[in-house]
Design a protein around this motif. Structure first.
Motif, mmCIF file in Angstrom:
data_model
loop_
_atom_site.group_PDB
_atom_site.id
_atom_site.type_symbol
_atom_site.label_atom_id
_atom_site.label_comp_id
_atom_site.label_asym_id
_atom_site.label_seq_id
_atom_site.Cartn_x
_atom_site.Cartn_y
_atom_site.Cartn_z
ATOM 1 N N ARG A 4 40.083 48.668 43.077
ATOM 2 C CA ARG A 4 39.321 48.871 44.153
ATOM 3 C C ARG A 4 37.920 48.048 43.858
ATOM 4 O O ARG A 4 37.381 47.817 42.798
ATOM 5 C CB ARG A 4 38.751 50.364 44.203
ATOM 6 N N HIS A 61 34.141 48.065 45.459
ATOM 7 C CA HIS A 61 33.247 48.473 46.503
ATOM 8 C C HIS A 61 31.798 47.835 46.490
ATOM 9 O O HIS A 61 31.395 47.520 45.292
ATOM 10 C CB HIS A 61 32.860 49.912 45.945
ATOM 11 N N LEU A 111 31.103 46.756 42.530
ATOM 12 C CA LEU A 111 31.370 47.703 41.462
ATOM 13 C C LEU A 111 33.051 47.488 41.622
ATOM 14 O O LEU A 111 33.736 47.742 42.726
ATOM 15 C CB LEU A 111 31.093 48.894 42.229
ATOM 16 N N VAL A 157 36.808 48.734 40.220
ATOM 17 C CA VAL A 157 37.419 50.001 39.746
ATOM 18 C C VAL A 157 38.837 49.689 39.478
ATOM 19 O O VAL A 157 39.582 49.072 40.187
ATOM 20 C CB VAL A 157 37.484 51.252 40.768
ATOM 21 N N CYS A 158 39.035 49.690 38.051
ATOM 22 C CA CYS A 158 40.417 49.146 37.591
ATOM 23 C C CYS A 158 41.616 50.617 37.837
ATOM 24 O O CYS A 158 40.892 51.636 37.815
ATOM 25 C CB CYS A 158 40.488 48.851 36.229
ATOM 26 N N GLU A 181 35.236 51.165 35.007
ATOM 27 C CA GLU A 181 34.416 50.713 36.393
ATOM 28 C C GLU A 181 33.157 49.622 35.628
ATOM 29 O O GLU A 181 32.801 50.019 34.456
ATOM 30 C CB GLU A 181 33.368 51.995 36.808
ATOM 31 N N ARG A 182 33.003 48.685 36.417
ATOM 32 C CA ARG A 182 31.948 47.679 36.031
ATOM 33 C C ARG A 182 31.398 47.119 36.994
ATOM 34 O O ARG A 182 32.004 46.781 38.068
ATOM 35 C CB ARG A 182 32.675 46.646 34.903
ATOM 36 N N GLU A 183 29.896 46.827 37.202
ATOM 37 C CA GLU A 183 29.284 46.168 38.427
ATOM 38 C C GLU A 183 29.130 44.657 37.857
ATOM 39 O O GLU A 183 29.118 44.083 36.825
ATOM 40 C CB GLU A 183 28.052 46.829 38.709
ATOM 41 N N HIS A 243 38.432 46.804 28.904
ATOM 42 C CA HIS A 243 38.494 48.031 29.577
ATOM 43 C C HIS A 243 38.720 49.235 28.505
ATOM 44 O O HIS A 243 39.344 49.217 27.653
ATOM 45 C CB HIS A 243 39.778 48.139 30.422
#
Length: 55
Positions: free
Chosen positions: A9, A11, A20, A22-23, A28-30, A48
Motif C-alpha cells: 500500500r 498512501h 507512506l 506499507v509492506c 511502514e516507512r515514509e 523491514h
C-alpha cells in the motif's frame, strides 16, 4: 480491500510531498522519492522489521 502476502500500500501523506509505504509484513516507512519507495518495498525483507513476529 486486498490483504495477504504480496500486497503493498502507498498512501499520500496529506498536506506534504511525502508517501507512506506499507509492506505486506506490516513495516511502514515514509519517502519523498517514489523510486526509493519501490526499491524499499520490493527489497523485502531487507530493511523491514516484521511487526507480526513481535506481537
Amino acid at each position: 480491500m486486498l490483504t495477504g502476502e504480496g500486497v503493498f500500500r502507498i498512501h499520500w501523506v496529506l498536506g506534504t510531498d511525502r508517501l507512506l509505504a506499507v509492506c505486506h509484513c506490516g513495516a511502514e516507512r515514509e519517502f519523498e522519492d517514489p523510486v526509493e519507495l519501490w526499491d524499499w518495498l520490493l527489497g523485502h525483507p531487507e530493511g523491514h522489521r516484521n511487526v507480526r513476529e513481535e506481537l
